[in-house]
Design an enzyme around this catalytic site. Structure first.
Site: not given
Ligand code: AMP
Length: 218
Positions: A16, A91, A128, A160, A171
């Site tokens: 993404k 999400r 990554r 990360r 996740r």
């Molecule tokens: P990502 O970079 O999209 O993998 O997001 C990293 C982390 O941020 C996730 O594992 C969640 O803890 C939090 N997060 C990001 N977007 C959301 C969302 N839309 N709803 C809830 N938590 C989020």
């Protein structure tokens, strides 16, 4: 031209972020990653960052209410007037409903689902590395990952803290439980296009651009 709001769905590691960076340049709309916004808050040590730090670290989800407010605020910025590429949001069904309400009549233009098998997602996440400044994504074998310096902007290239085996498993499980139901949500609205995200990133980008053109959105 009307607003172009693209929701990019797919499990963690589906590509993404990579696709959004390319499409953002191509369509001149901002890449809005709620994960990036939350990580920036954690890095800055702001009250929001302190509130969400442990949730991010464990791979859990922060509350719908909090994320909905962040996105609503992001849409008030001038660069989002022409639209946005949404990465990591919505999400949950609750977030998708809030997004509909926020966008009003025009709504979401299209939802692209990047489909990858779990094994590939885990392999991609484990290897990554990411630039903390410009968010360029690298593999652990790339020279930038080895040197720790981004060739794009000179920023630090790191792993990360939620790309650990435990957090990755958490996740991916949350993706199946909370996010996968969005596929039906957008399919029912005729907005869902699923593409094979396991292919080379260039091929996936070309496919997405073709879908956007075919729908008369560009
Ligand atoms: P990502 O970079 O999209 O993998 O997001 C990293 C982390 O941020 C996730 O594992 C969640 O803890 C939090 N997060 C990001 N977007 C959301 C969302 N839309 N709803 C809830 N938590 C989020």
């Amino acid at each position: 031209m009307s607003r172009l709001v693209l929701v990019i769905l797919g499990k963690q590691g589906a590509g993404k972020g990579t696709q959004c960076a390319r499409l953002s340049a191509r369509y001149e709309i901002p890449h809005v990653s709620t994960g990036d916004i939350l990580r920036a808050a954690v890095k800055a040590g702001s009250p929001l960052g302190r509130e969400v730090a442990s949730v991010l670290e464990s791979g859990g989800l922060v509350s719908d209410d909090l994320v909905n407010r962040l996105v609503a605020s992001r849409f008030t910025e001038p660069d989002a007037r022409r639209g946005a590429l949404l990465d990591g949001f919505p999400r949950t069904i609750g977030q998708a409903a809030a997004l509909d309400e926020l966008l009003g009549e025009d709504g979401v233009s299209l939802c692209i689902n990047l489909d990858v098998p779990n094994e590939l997602a885990v392999a991609r996440l484990s290897s990554r590395r990411v630039c903390v400044e410009c968010k360029t994504i690298y593999r652990d074998t790339d020279p930038e990952a080895i040197s720790g310096t981004c060739s794009n902007c000179g920023g630090d290239v790191i792993q990360r803290s939620d790309d650990t085996p435990e957090a990755i498993a958490a996740r991916l499980a949350l993706y199946e439980r909370d996010t996968a139901p969005l596929l039906d949500f957008y399919a029912a609205r005729g907005l869902l296009v699923t593409l094979d995200g396991a292919r080379d990133a260039d091929v996936v980008t070309a496919d997405i651009e073709a879908v956007i053109a075919a729908r008369g959105l560009s």
